[in-house]
Enzyme design. Structure first.
Site, PDB file in Angstrom:
ATOM      1  N   HIS A  42     -56.213  -8.146 -49.374  1.00 12.06           N
ATOM      2  CA  HIS A  42     -56.341  -6.776 -49.895  1.00 12.06           C
ATOM      3  C   HIS A  42     -56.122  -7.171 -51.792  1.00 12.06           C
ATOM      4  CE1 HIS A  42     -56.358  -5.060 -45.956  1.00 12.06           C
ATOM      5  NE2 HIS A  42     -57.307  -4.056 -46.171  1.00 12.06           N
ATOM      6  N   PHE A  75     -60.558   2.070 -39.373  1.00 17.34           N
ATOM      7  CA  PHE A  75     -60.676   1.029 -40.380  1.00 17.34           C
ATOM      8  C   PHE A  75     -62.585   0.345 -40.415  1.00 17.34           C
ATOM      9  CE2 PHE A  75     -55.402  -0.723 -39.549  1.00 17.34           C
ATOM     10  CZ  PHE A  75     -55.580  -0.155 -41.039  1.00 17.34           C
ATOM     11  N   HIS A 131     -48.620   3.014 -46.128  1.00  9.03           N
ATOM     12  CA  HIS A 131     -50.173   2.935 -46.052  1.00  9.03           C
ATOM     13  C   HIS A 131     -50.759   2.827 -45.392  1.00  9.03           C
ATOM     14  CE1 HIS A 131     -53.667  -0.037 -43.498  1.00  9.03           C
ATOM     15  NE2 HIS A 131     -53.331  -0.125 -45.364  1.00  9.03           N
ATOM     16  N   HIS A 156     -55.134  -7.061 -40.736  1.00  7.16           N
ATOM     17  CA  HIS A 156     -53.567  -6.290 -40.492  1.00  7.16           C
ATOM     18  C   HIS A 156     -53.008  -6.937 -39.005  1.00  7.16           C
ATOM     19  CE1 HIS A 156     -57.433  -3.937 -42.133  1.00  7.16           C
ATOM     20  NE2 HIS A 156     -55.816  -2.998 -42.558  1.00  7.16           N
ATOM     21  N   HIS A 170     -64.395  -4.729 -46.137  1.00  4.02           N
ATOM     22  CA  HIS A 170     -63.042  -3.960 -45.000  1.00  4.02           C
ATOM     23  C   HIS A 170     -64.052  -4.302 -43.299  1.00  4.02           C
ATOM     24  CE1 HIS A 170     -59.865  -1.917 -43.772  1.00  4.02           C
ATOM     25  NE2 HIS A 170     -59.746  -2.099 -45.109  1.00  4.02           N
ATOM     26  N   HIS A 227     -54.922   1.550 -52.152  1.00  5.16           N
ATOM     27  CA  HIS A 227     -54.794   0.061 -52.139  1.00  5.16           C
ATOM     28  C   HIS A 227     -54.230  -0.440 -53.654  1.00  5.16           C
ATOM     29  CE1 HIS A 227     -54.545  -1.467 -47.825  1.00  5.16           C
ATOM     30  NE2 HIS A 227     -55.887   0.011 -47.645  1.00  5.16           N
ATOM     31  N   HIS A 256     -53.802   6.846 -44.899  1.00  3.12           N
ATOM     32  CA  HIS A 256     -55.121   6.660 -44.408  1.00  3.12           C
ATOM     33  C   HIS A 256     -55.862   7.167 -43.139  1.00  3.12           C
ATOM     34  CE1 HIS A 256     -57.121   2.779 -45.539  1.00  3.12           C
ATOM     35  NE2 HIS A 256     -56.051   2.478 -45.334  1.00  3.12           N
TER      36      HIS A 256
END
Length: 475
Positions: free
Chosen positions: A72, A212, A198, A63, A43, A225, A202
């Site tokens: 994902h 990230f 989403h 992204h 990731h 996810h 995070h």
């Protein structure tokens, strides 16, 4: 057929197996591509622009484009198969963190699930200490506490979910994100769910999840996810134009992952659109946000007629209407023009174009299916900083204290820090929000202009947020 269960509803036997799977994955040598550290690095690499596009000098970013969802999905698919291999149990499936469920009954779905607190292999000690249970997940999180009571928080979460999956994402591009083709220098812009909830989850979880580059180090990432992935299926079930993308550039996009046997496998987006073909499904859980109705606001403006959002004339609304005459039109993006929000709200009048019925016929959709889209052009934010702004329609006095559980709330933009572009570099994007339902809800579908207000929130007030244009188009 594997069944992914809600993480707050797991039984003791499943939890034991789940924890053991990560114990075994963590015990693998670091140079094994199936090891926990290597899985986290996957990731990090794809989300920090570590790779170049094939036959190009442009960096690859998964992204902020239509690649977000399918990449994902494949990532979780192989991660799940590796865990199953560790257990020698082909029925094993990742659980999903059901944070969109605002139920008030124990065990609560919209808090950090106990399974990620009580089992050593599933713990990440970097998570925000203030966000441990019973603190509710804030799906609108901006890097700073919202100060809402549980009832208000649930209402705002429900309205955010309704706006980003039902009202504001009626077409594939609005949901998945914008087209990102071979050779493109920049991922153009995220879809509705990627922006929020989403990204907000995070940031709210904090610690490793809040960047990230490190998010994959927290086991809760994969459960988070899994719920994002589940929402893809929920969105398609709502009907209308909510269907998978049919563009060959999307369907034929390829990725590579290591499978459960440490073999490098090439996969295509088109092979990931059906979870049934991937041999997994999700436990059925309620999605009450689908039918959520926001609370009415007492002050709104509708063209030149002073009405509140419930259609009742009011002196306060009349005062707001007078502001319409004073608000200037920022206009579409042109070379050299920009606006820096600088921590304060920004208002602009936006003209609504006439529908092009020829384009409607060409798309083979009805006039009713044609979606009106608000486009915020040239958004630039520091890539290594948290930033957020909310978007309101016909509410010029909106500020950072304004609730989003109102009809005037149209959508949001949120950025999670990542370092792939280098320190001091900006993330560039276009924000697109479906507003057809919103205009009808406000009773202003026949007006010639609307007022759009952009409101920096939380840490978004502390960073320079630039926009270069605002317009409306039809899709």
């Amino acid at each position: 057929m594997r069944v992914r269960m809600a993480s707050h509803l797991l039984d003791a036997a499943y939890i034991t197996k789940y924890n053991r799977a990560y114990e075994l994955m963590r015990a693998l040598p670091d140079d094994d591509p199936r090891s926990f550290s290597q899985q986290a690095s996957v990731h990090c690499a794809f989300c920090q622009s570590a790779y170049l596009q094939k036959n190009s000098n442009e960096k690859l970013q998964i992204h902020f484009s239509w690649l977000f969802y399918p990449w994902h999905r494949w990532y979780l698919y192989f991660h799940e198969r590796i865990l199953a291999k560790m257990l020698n149990d082909d029925t094993f499936a990742l659980p999903f963190w059901n944070w969109d469920n605002q139920a008030i009954f124990s065990p609560l779905p919209n808090v950090i699930p106990a399974v990620f607190i009580e089992n050593p292999a599933l713990v990440d000690n970097t998570r925000a200490p203030s966000h441990q249970p019973p603190t509710l997940v804030d799906l609108t999180y901006s890097g700073k506490p919202g100060g809402l009571d549980p009832e208000q928080q649930r209402a705002e979460n429900n309205n955010l979910m309704h706006q980003e999956l039902v009202s504001g994402a009626k077409t594939p591009s609005l949901f998945f994100g914008q087209a990102y083709r071979a050779g493109d220098a920049n991922a153009p812009g995220p879809g509705s769910v990627e922006r929020a909830p989403h990204t907000a989850v995070h940031l709210w979880t904090g610690g490793d999840m809040g960047n990230f580059g490190t998010a994959g180090r927290d086991p809760i990432f994969y459960s988070h996810h899994a719920n994002v992935d589940r929402l893809w299926n929920v969105w398609k079930s709502l009907g209308g134009r909510r269907k998978d993308i049919t563009d060959p550039d999307w369907l034929n996009a390829e990725f590579v992952f290591y499978d459960e046997n440490a073999t490098l496998i090439k996969v295509k987006v088109g092979d990931a659109v059906s979870t049934e073909k991937l041999r997994y499904t999700y436990q059925n859980v309620p999605n009450p946000w689908i039918t959520h109705i926001s609370s009415p606001l007492s002050i709104s403006i509708a063209g030149t007629k002073p009405v509140s959002s419930n259609g009742v004339a009011s002196p306060a609304a009349a005062e707001a209407t007078s502001l319409l005459e004073e608000i200037e039109e920022f206009g579409e993006e042109v070379e050299g023009k920009f606006k820096q929000l600088a921590g304060s709200a920004f208002q602009s009048k936006v003209k609504r174009p006439v529908k092009d019925l020829f384009k409607t016929l060409k798309k083979q959709i009805t006039d009713e299916e044609l979606e009106e889209v608000l486009v915020i052009q040239g958004v630039e934010v520091p890539s290594d900083k948290i930033s957020k702004f909310d978007v309101f329609i016909n509410l010029p006095d909106a500020n950072d204290k304004t609730s989003i559980n109102i009809p005037e709330f149209a959508g949001t933009f949120v950025n999670v820090p990542h370092l792939g572009m280098g320190p001091g570099m900006n993330r560039k994007a276009t924000l697109r929000i479906g507003i057809g339902d919103k205009l009808e809800q406000l009773g202003i579908k026949d007006v010639s202009s609307i007022v759009v207000t952009l409101v920096p929130k939380g840490q978004g007030k502390d960073v320079p947020i630039v926009i270069k244009g605002i317009k409306i188009e039809y899709e």
